[in-house]
Design a protein around this motif. Structure first.
Motif, PDB file in Angstrom:
ATOM      1  N   TYR A 149      47.757  79.832  62.878  1.00 50.66           N
ATOM      2  CA  TYR A 149      47.444  80.672  61.731  1.00 50.66           C
ATOM      3  C   TYR A 149      48.725  81.265  61.136  1.00 50.66           C
ATOM      4  O   TYR A 149      48.957  81.196  59.948  1.00 50.66           O
ATOM      5  CB  TYR A 149      46.501  81.795  62.174  1.00 50.66           C
ATOM      6  N   ARG A 150      49.573  81.811  62.019  1.00 52.80           N
ATOM      7  CA  ARG A 150      50.807  82.421  61.543  1.00 52.80           C
ATOM      8  C   ARG A 150      51.720  81.379  60.903  1.00 52.80           C
ATOM      9  O   ARG A 150      52.352  81.639  59.884  1.00 52.80           O
ATOM     10  CB  ARG A 150      51.567  83.130  62.688  1.00 52.80           C
ATOM     11  N   HIS A 186      50.463  80.403  57.579  1.00 51.31           N
ATOM     12  CA  HIS A 186      50.654  81.542  56.705  1.00 51.31           C
ATOM     13  C   HIS A 186      52.113  81.658  56.270  1.00 51.31           C
ATOM     14  O   HIS A 186      52.427  81.800  55.091  1.00 51.31           O
ATOM     15  CB  HIS A 186      50.242  82.793  57.484  1.00 51.31           C
ATOM     16  N   LYS A 237      53.455  79.035  53.930  1.00 50.70           N
ATOM     17  CA  LYS A 237      52.973  79.130  52.562  1.00 50.70           C
ATOM     18  C   LYS A 237      53.908  79.954  51.682  1.00 50.70           C
ATOM     19  O   LYS A 237      54.015  79.700  50.487  1.00 50.70           O
ATOM     20  CB  LYS A 237      51.582  79.776  52.571  1.00 50.70           C
ATOM     21  N   ILE A 293      41.166  80.070  62.517  1.00 53.07           N
ATOM     22  CA  ILE A 293      40.538  81.338  62.929  1.00 53.07           C
ATOM     23  C   ILE A 293      39.018  81.303  62.800  1.00 53.07           C
ATOM     24  O   ILE A 293      38.370  82.344  62.733  1.00 53.07           O
ATOM     25  CB  ILE A 293      41.120  82.548  62.160  1.00 53.07           C
TER      26      ILE A 293
END
Lengths: 622, 148
Positions: free
Chosen positions: A399-400, A403, A406, A454
């Motif tokens: 997820y990180r 993120h 991006k 997630i």
């Protein structure tokens, strides 16, 4: 002779009795509360203490004399009932020398029948009772006791209490035998049977013979024939019985095959080191304990047998643990198969550990027995926890990463927008648009990836779903797509009940189903119109979502791969990320739903998604 | 609403540059002041509080606040921002400007009373116009403007 003395005691004055027996017998007089009020020189000599004061309680005295709890209570009970007690007490004197005291305790009553005094008269019979008695610094183990019992005769009362043994058994173990019960040395499974036999002997005065199987220390087995013979007094009353056991010689009437099987299972039972096997009776007391149990819990079998099962259950979880056990017992009693239970066990050291437990049961006469087979699952639990944590870490990492990756794309997008406003020539403008498109794909890929990582987290936020709204939202999300205009949508929602799910995940489901259907619609060239039909049936238990189209369909060779991560079919219309249907599958997996697809090339495809109604779940909508 | 000063808080130089250019395009007279760190921005306000003379001149009407920053992130910024005295008599609209479309971030921003809106990067002229010119909801002055 003692009886005679006692008879006189009730008639004569205390002092006179004392005077007559003082020289030969150890005499103690106790008051109604059991406090010594007088004793003779022999008593003081033997006990080597100055009991000149009147402080010694009879209970203390008894405790020092009686090494079996059962015997102690028997004497207390007899005394309290105002009855006479007679038996042999053992006093451990100096240098570990054992004194055997043939003792009678007689209550002295006043005219109203209340006990005011007790007279205890003992005769020291150690010298001729047993010559080897002081050679007792090392006690033999119970196992050896068992063997010795098999050879010798025991004198028992009708309650099974052993009050004497035959001379041949008078070695250093006899101290422990006398005063104990014959049941102490016998498999609890046979208690009831033996009790019946003894009762019969006393009631009918007939000899009883029965066979049993004994186990030796090494797991071998012996067949034992036991004879219980009544002993009569002159009035032809049974006053006690002798119990004599003999080992059966091999090759007698023993079924060898049975014996082999018995030996095999006994050995298996005792030698299993990994499996913890505990057998309990219906009261929950432990009666069998194998090596695995010893290893896991730290108690040896002699320490634990007879204790209640709760000893090995974590104190914190004892209530729930016992409740679970009771439920399992009830299931077994109703002849239902026992499911496995998870429990927290308690070691001797106080350490707790998780166990998986399965129960089985059998009956022996009226008594039921329960066998609990446990597995120490600490390692598995640890691994499970570790796996769960690693998975979580990985999800967070993904997820990180998605993120953070991006951010530079967004920055580039911002620069690109500025560039578009500059005066640039047409060639450069084409390139700028291509870069823009590329960045767009990269961005939605990372968004999808972040979302997919997630999914399992989302299960915490459950709110009511209105399917009509979800479809409207999804439609507006896909209306930018190339084919959207030419498609005829047929929407049918049947929602009669409240449906609870995570909003974002439901959005994701509809968006991806629609994006897929629109993306794979046939190019608008032929006279046939493209259609996409959406059917939603929301019920109490689950929702069924079916999205069908008449698009280009999926090659049957690819049908099983469409839900795979990053699987994409070559298609100029589709610029999907390869994550859409994967996310669908993940959502179904996390919530124990189902996804399936049917398709025929050039005919279209139909996706079916079934998701549970999470109404019962704790709603956590903050 | 007349905009004279905009404060940018973002550790990413390129994003600051893009935002400055977009604001410049919107109105070249708007002054922008950029901080690459939320702590520095807060100390700027504290400095203004200590010096009354220049306060009215330099206070921004709008703050564009990045979410993911080292040392102090956008959400932590609010914790200290709401303690400032200057915000009592000067209305300062704080918009979060982030590349994150993570719903958790948006919900968190929505719950933050001093946050006026959430803008998804990159900042464009359209987005800027939209949140500056959107008529104020007089009934719900705190209403959240989510701009994508």
């Amino acid at each position: 002779m003692l009886t005679k003395v006692n008879k006189e005691v009730s008639n004569l004055h205390d002092k006179d009795v004392l005077a007559s027996v003082r020289t030969n017998y150890i005499t103690v007089i106790l008051d109604g509360d059991g406090i010594i009020i007088d004793s003779n020189a022999l008593f003081l000599k033997l006990f080597r203490a100055s009991y000149s004061g009147n402080v010694l309680q009879s209970s203390q005295l008894l405790k020092s004399l009686v090494n079996s709890r059962a015997l102690y209570w028997e004497i207390c009970k007899t005394m309290q009932a105002g009855l006479k007690w007679k038996g042999v007490l053992v006093h451990k004197g100096l240098r570990n020398r054992n004194y055997r005291l043939e003792t009678s305790i007689t209550p002295v009553k006043d005219v109203l029948g209340n006990v005011v005094k007790y007279v205890a008269i003992s005769n020291n019979i150690s010298d001729y009772y047993c010559k080897e008695i002081n050679n007792n610094s090392v006690y033999n183990s119970d196992k050896q006791l068992l063997e010795s019992i098999a050879k010798d005769a025991l004198f028992i009362t009708k309650h099974g209490k052993i009050f004497n043994t035959s001379q041949s058994i008078l070695n250093n173990t006899s101290d422990r035998i006398i005063g104990s019960y014959v049941y102490d040395f016998i498999n609890p499974a046979n208690h009831e049977y033996l009790s019946k036999q003894i009762h019969k002997v006393f009631a009918e005065g007939k000899v009883s013979t029965y066979q049993s199987i004994g186990l030796t220390f090494k797991g071998g087995q012996t067949f034992i024939v036991t004879k219980i013979r009544p002993v009569f007094n002159l009035q032809n009353e049974v006053i006690y019985a002798t119990l004599k056991s003999k080992k059966h010689k091999d090759g007698l009437k023993v079924n060898k095959a049975l014996k082999a099987i018995e030996t095999k299972y006994t050995n298996i039972f005792h030698s299993i080191n990994v499996g913890i096997i505990v057998v309990a009776n219906s009261q929950g007391n432990i009666i069998e304990w194998n090596k695995g149990a010893e290893k896991a819990f730290g108690y040896t079998d002699t320490e634990i047998i007879g204790e209640h099962l709760t000893v090995i259950i974590s104190k914190k979880h004892v209530d729930t643990g016992v409740e679970e056990l009771r439920k399992a017992k009830d299931r077994l009693d109703n002849d239902l198969s026992g499911a496995s239970i998870e429990m927290i066990g308690l070691k001797k050291s106080g350490e707790e550990f998780p166990v998986d437990l399965t129960m089985s049961h059998w009956e022996n006469g009226k008594e039921r027995f329960y066998c609990a087979i446990m597995l120490d699952v600490s390692k598995r639990k640890k691994l499970e926890d570790k796996l769960r944590k690693t998975t979580k870490d990985l999800e967070l990492f993904l997820y990180r990463s998605a993120h953070d990756l991006k951010a530079p794309l967004t920055s580039a997008e911002g620069l690109l927008l500025l560039l578009k406003d500059e005066k640039i020539n047409e060639k450069a403008s084409v390139l700028v648009n291509m870069i823009d498109e590329t960045l767009g794909i990269g961005r939605s890929l990372l968004d999808d990836l972040a979302f997919a990582s997630i999914i399992s987290e989302k299960s915490r936020e459950i709110t009511p779903i209105v399917f009509e709204d979800k479809i409207t939202d999804a439609m507006s999300a896909v209306q930018e797509m190339e084919n959207f205009e030419g498609i005829n949508f047929q929407i049918d929602v049947q929602q009669t009940t409240n449906f609870h799910f995570n909003q974002e995940l439901m959005d994701c489901v509809f968006q991806n189903l629609l994006r897929n259907a629109v993306g794979f619609a046939k190019p608008k060239t032929s006279n046939a119109t493209s259609y996409v039909s959406v059917t939603v049936v929301a019920a109490d238990k689950e929702v069924k979502i079916i999205v069908s189209d008449n698009g280009i369909g999926i090659d049957s060779a690819h049908l099983d791969k469409v839900f795979d991560l990053y699987f994409r079919v070559c298609n100029q219309n589709s610029n999907g990320t390869g994550l859409g249907l994967y996310m669908l599958k993940r959502i179904a997996e996390v919530f124990q739903g189902k996804v399936s697809v049917t398709s025929e090339l050039n005919q279209g495809a139909s996706f079916e998604v079934i998701l549970p109604n999470l109404k019962e779940e704790n709603q956590n909508d903050d | 609403m007349m905009i004279k000063n905009v404060m940018l808080i973002d550790d990413n130089k390129i994003d600051v540059y893009v935002s400055q250019k977009v604001i410049e395009k919107y109105d070249p007279n708007v002054k922008t002041r950029a901080f690459n760190n939320a702590v520095l921005a807060l100390s700027f306000f504290k400095l203004l509080e200590a010096n009354n003379n220049i306060k009215s001149l330099s206070l921004p009407e709008i703050i564009l606040l990045d979410v993911n920053m080292p040392e102090m992130n956008g959400f932590n910024f609010f914790k200290e921002f709401k303690e400032l005295k200057v915000i009592k008599d000067h209305k300062i609209a704080v918009y979060m400007l982030s590349s994150s479309i993570c719903p958790d971030d948006i919900i968190k921003a929505q719950k933050e009373t001093h946050c006026s809106g959430y803008i998804i990067k990159p900042l464009t002229l359209e987005k800027l116009k939209k949140f500056i010119h959107e008529p104020e909801d007089t009934e719900h002055p705190q209403q959240f403007k989510k701009i994508i």
